[in-house]
Design a protein around this motif. Structure first.
Motif, PDB file in Angstrom:
ATOM      1  N   LEU A 188      26.898 -42.512  -0.396  1.00 10.92           N
ATOM      2  CA  LEU A 188      28.899 -41.343  -0.258  1.00 10.92           C
ATOM      3  C   LEU A 188      28.269 -39.969   0.549  1.00 10.92           C
ATOM      4  O   LEU A 188      28.510 -39.089   0.429  1.00 10.92           O
ATOM      5  N   CYS A 189      27.221 -39.255  -1.222  1.00 14.52           N
ATOM      6  CA  CYS A 189      27.003 -37.952  -1.047  1.00 14.52           C
ATOM      7  C   CYS A 189      26.403 -37.978   0.780  1.00 14.52           C
ATOM      8  O   CYS A 189      26.714 -36.577   1.317  1.00 14.52           O
ATOM      9  N   GLU A 190      25.424 -38.303   1.184  1.00 17.11           N
ATOM     10  CA  GLU A 190      24.851 -38.527   2.982  1.00 17.11           C
ATOM     11  C   GLU A 190      25.695 -38.061   3.229  1.00 17.11           C
ATOM     12  O   GLU A 190      26.064 -37.294   4.512  1.00 17.11           O
ATOM     13  N   THR A 191      26.705 -39.306   4.014  1.00 11.07           N
ATOM     14  CA  THR A 191      27.868 -39.312   3.776  1.00 11.07           C
ATOM     15  C   THR A 191      28.740 -37.998   4.637  1.00 11.07           C
ATOM     16  O   THR A 191      29.224 -37.631   5.175  1.00 11.07           O
ATOM     17  N   ASP A 192      29.151 -37.761   3.234  1.00 14.31           N
ATOM     18  CA  ASP A 192      30.309 -35.962   2.874  1.00 14.31           C
ATOM     19  C   ASP A 192      29.281 -35.111   3.954  1.00 14.31           C
ATOM     20  O   ASP A 192      29.846 -34.580   4.089  1.00 14.31           O
ATOM     21  N   PRO A 198      29.874 -22.833   2.128  1.00 11.58           N
ATOM     22  CA  PRO A 198      31.716 -22.194   3.234  1.00 11.58           C
ATOM     23  C   PRO A 198      32.735 -23.109   3.072  1.00 11.58           C
ATOM     24  O   PRO A 198      33.122 -23.976   2.968  1.00 11.58           O
ATOM     25  N   ARG A 199      33.711 -21.471   2.862  1.00 14.66           N
ATOM     26  CA  ARG A 199      35.528 -22.939   2.897  1.00 14.66           C
ATOM     27  C   ARG A 199      35.690 -22.992   4.256  1.00 14.66           C
ATOM     28  O   ARG A 199      35.451 -21.942   5.103  1.00 14.66           O
ATOM     29  N   MET A 206      22.371 -27.576   0.753  1.00 19.41           N
ATOM     30  CA  MET A 206      23.522 -26.629   0.938  1.00 19.41           C
ATOM     31  C   MET A 206      23.223 -27.784  -0.855  1.00 19.41           C
ATOM     32  O   MET A 206      24.124 -28.845  -0.680  1.00 19.41           O
ATOM     33  N   PRO A 207      23.580 -26.474  -1.920  1.00 17.31           N
ATOM     34  CA  PRO A 207      24.317 -26.839  -2.660  1.00 17.31           C
ATOM     35  C   PRO A 207      25.695 -26.674  -2.191  1.00 17.31           C
ATOM     36  O   PRO A 207      26.234 -26.408  -1.725  1.00 17.31           O
ATOM     37  N   ILE A 244      31.957 -23.940  17.760  1.00 19.31           N
ATOM     38  CA  ILE A 244      32.326 -24.128  18.827  1.00 19.31           C
ATOM     39  C   ILE A 244      33.012 -23.337  19.660  1.00 19.31           C
ATOM     40  O   ILE A 244      33.200 -23.021  19.720  1.00 19.31           O
ATOM     41  N   ILE A 245      34.668 -24.016  18.005  1.00 22.90           N
ATOM     42  CA  ILE A 245      35.617 -22.796  18.941  1.00 22.90           C
ATOM     43  C   ILE A 245      36.008 -22.028  17.729  1.00 22.90           C
ATOM     44  O   ILE A 245      36.958 -20.883  18.584  1.00 22.90           O
ATOM     45  N   GLY A 246      34.718 -21.013  17.694  1.00 23.83           N
ATOM     46  CA  GLY A 246      34.924 -19.706  16.965  1.00 23.83           C
ATOM     47  C   GLY A 246      36.125 -19.112  15.777  1.00 23.83           C
ATOM     48  O   GLY A 246      36.017 -18.502  15.911  1.00 23.83           O
ATOM     49  N   ALA A 247      36.128 -20.388  15.109  1.00 24.44           N
ATOM     50  CA  ALA A 247      36.683 -20.304  14.086  1.00 24.44           C
ATOM     51  C   ALA A 247      36.114 -18.857  12.974  1.00 24.44           C
ATOM     52  O   ALA A 247      34.608 -19.444  12.830  1.00 24.44           O
ATOM     53  N   ARG A 248      36.681 -18.780  12.073  1.00 22.43           N
ATOM     54  CA  ARG A 248      35.655 -17.691  11.142  1.00 22.43           C
ATOM     55  C   ARG A 248      35.323 -18.761   9.879  1.00 22.43           C
ATOM     56  O   ARG A 248      35.898 -19.614   9.503  1.00 22.43           O
ATOM     57  N   LEU A 249      34.153 -18.647   9.317  1.00 25.85           N
ATOM     58  CA  LEU A 249      33.773 -19.687   9.100  1.00 25.85           C
ATOM     59  C   LEU A 249      32.475 -18.356   7.965  1.00 25.85           C
ATOM     60  O   LEU A 249      31.320 -18.080   8.268  1.00 25.85           O
ATOM     61  N   PRO A 250      33.157 -17.947   6.975  1.00 25.52           N
ATOM     62  CA  PRO A 250      31.684 -17.146   6.247  1.00 25.52           C
ATOM     63  C   PRO A 250      31.088 -18.090   5.524  1.00 25.52           C
ATOM     64  O   PRO A 250      31.585 -19.014   5.045  1.00 25.52           O
ATOM     65  N   MET A 251      30.001 -17.438   4.915  1.00 22.74           N
ATOM     66  CA  MET A 251      28.753 -18.015   4.879  1.00 22.74           C
ATOM     67  C   MET A 251      28.193 -18.006   3.572  1.00 22.74           C
ATOM     68  O   MET A 251      27.644 -18.722   3.064  1.00 22.74           O
ATOM     69  N   ALA A 252      29.270 -16.777   2.605  1.00 29.75           N
ATOM     70  CA  ALA A 252      28.918 -17.341   1.635  1.00 29.75           C
ATOM     71  C   ALA A 252      29.314 -18.549   0.355  1.00 29.75           C
ATOM     72  O   ALA A 252      30.178 -18.958   1.157  1.00 29.75           O
ATOM     73  N   GLY A 253      29.299 -18.668  -0.751  1.00 31.19           N
ATOM     74  CA  GLY A 253      29.744 -19.784  -1.334  1.00 31.19           C
ATOM     75  C   GLY A 253      30.987 -19.423  -2.015  1.00 31.19           C
ATOM     76  O   GLY A 253      31.244 -18.284  -1.906  1.00 31.19           O
ATOM     77  N   ARG A 254      31.276 -21.192  -1.593  1.00 29.91           N
ATOM     78  CA  ARG A 254      32.918 -20.298  -2.228  1.00 29.91           C
ATOM     79  C   ARG A 254      33.221 -20.296  -3.441  1.00 29.91           C
ATOM     80  O   ARG A 254      31.937 -20.562  -4.686  1.00 29.91           O
TER      81      ARG A 254
END
Length: 356
Positions: free
Chosen positions: A112-116, A80-81, A74-75, A129-139
């Motif tokens: 470092l890029c792969e680690t990030d 997601p934010r 993913m670029p 897993i915890i159910g937090a809101r995670l928008p999948m649109a680009g930031r």
């Protein structure tokens, strides 16, 4: 029954830093079915029932693998934010259970890029897993170009005043349509002016002039506020990036507008500077400068160790605005396997090879 120490995760922030616990909300319905199922995980990682623990860990491992595969390809601008998650025993247990699963990925990372990308995938998996809101649109990586509210209000006033001026001029020219007459009566509402009085033409002219003066004042206010905002942004940009400020101040014709130079003339110009030998005569000032520079003690090389990086991350605010990778310091502190996968120390100015 697990003790209170079983949920002690030191790298996580205190409860005072997570006053915005309301940011975590049930996930939207457009997420993957596996994510919706992960919201119901009880995450009893310290239970005595080994079958239940293995089942839950297997589900978490599957979610982690899926998230890492997504973030690797993913670029950065499409990531997601990541939201702020509240501090709780359940959330601590989730990150604590994901830590051993990340060691294999972190040890296999090449740079470092792969680690990030691995760390970002772990953060995405934890949020799912915890159910937090995670928008999948680009930031949004650029500043919003929306018109400020104050300017929109003033422009709306100007538009309404201009429309009213048009109706008044039309009525003064003899247009007696019901809609025009109704608008003119509303313009003189609250006054003792009647449309049938003899000096109504003069009153209309005065009202039109008054509206024109208001429009001019509103336009001047917009220009004054815009100029102030421009100066403020320039001052702030001068403090952070002077090169970018000077580049923005260049005129369009200086920035390369128009046809480019001829290739033959360009080659001839630089060939005349670099191809012909020139005998330079050095002045006495060069010897003075060389003697002064010889007395300067060179600075010792600055060594950046993994401990220095870890200390800098530990002192950084947990939810400070992230960089282009979108990863908060909160997640860098929560993943324990990063320090184990740190590479040897490097000097400042060389290619860094230290895991974050």
């Amino acid at each position: 029954m697990p003790s209170s120490n079983d949920y002690d995760v030191r790298p996580f922030p205190s409860s005072n830093e997570l006053a915005t616990a309301g940011d975590a909300a049930p996930q939207a319905t457009d997420q993957l079915p596996r994510v919706e199922a992960a919201m119901d995980l009880p995450v009893v990682v310290d239970s005595d029932d080994d079958d239940m623990v293995s089942h839950e860990l297997e589900q978490m491992r599957s979610i982690l693998e899926e998230a890492i595969l997504e973030t690797r390809s993913m670029p950065l601008e499409n990531r997601p934010r990541l939201p702020r998650i509240p501090l709780s025993k359940r959330n601590r247990a989730v990150v604590r259970a994901l830590n051993p699963m990340l060691v294999t990925y972190l040890e296999a990372s090449r740079d470092l890029c792969e680690t990030d990308s691995v760390l970002f995938g772990a953060a995405v998996a934890a949020c799912r897993i915890i159910g937090a809101r995670l928008p999948m649109a680009g930031r949004a990586t650029k500043q919003s170009s929306a018109i400020p509210a104050w300017r929109k209000r003033i422009e709306d006033r100007i538009a309404k005043a201009r429309a009213l001026i048009g109706r008044l001029i039309s009525f003064r020219s003899g247009n007696n349509r019901p809609r025009v007459v109704r608008t003119v009566r509303m313009a003189f509402a609250g006054t003792n002016i009647s449309l049938s009085q003899p000096d109504i033409t003069q009153k209309l002219t005065e009202r039109i002039d008054d509206l024109k003066q208001k429009i001019a004042a509103w336009g001047k206010r917009i220009r004054r506020f815009t100029e102030r905002s421009r100066r403020f942004n320039q001052h702030r940009l001068f403090q952070s990036d002077q090169k970018r400020l000077y580049k923005s101040l260049e005129r369009p014709e200086v920035c390369g507008a128009g046809p480019g130079p001829d290739q033959a003339n360009t080659v001839a110009f630089w060939r005349g500077l670099w191809s012909e030998p020139v005998n330079h005569s050095e002045g006495p000032w060069t010897e003075v400068v060389a003697s002064q520079c010889a007395r300067i003690t060179p600075m010792d090389p600055v060594i950046i160790t993994p401990d220095d990086v870890a200390e800098a991350v530990r002192r950084a605010p947990n939810w400070k605005s992230p960089g282009l990778d979108g990863l908060h310091h909160y997640w860098l502190k929560g993943v324990h396997g990063v320090s184990r996968c740190a590479r040897p120390s490097v000097s400042r100015g060389s290619q860094p090879e230290v895991a974050p």
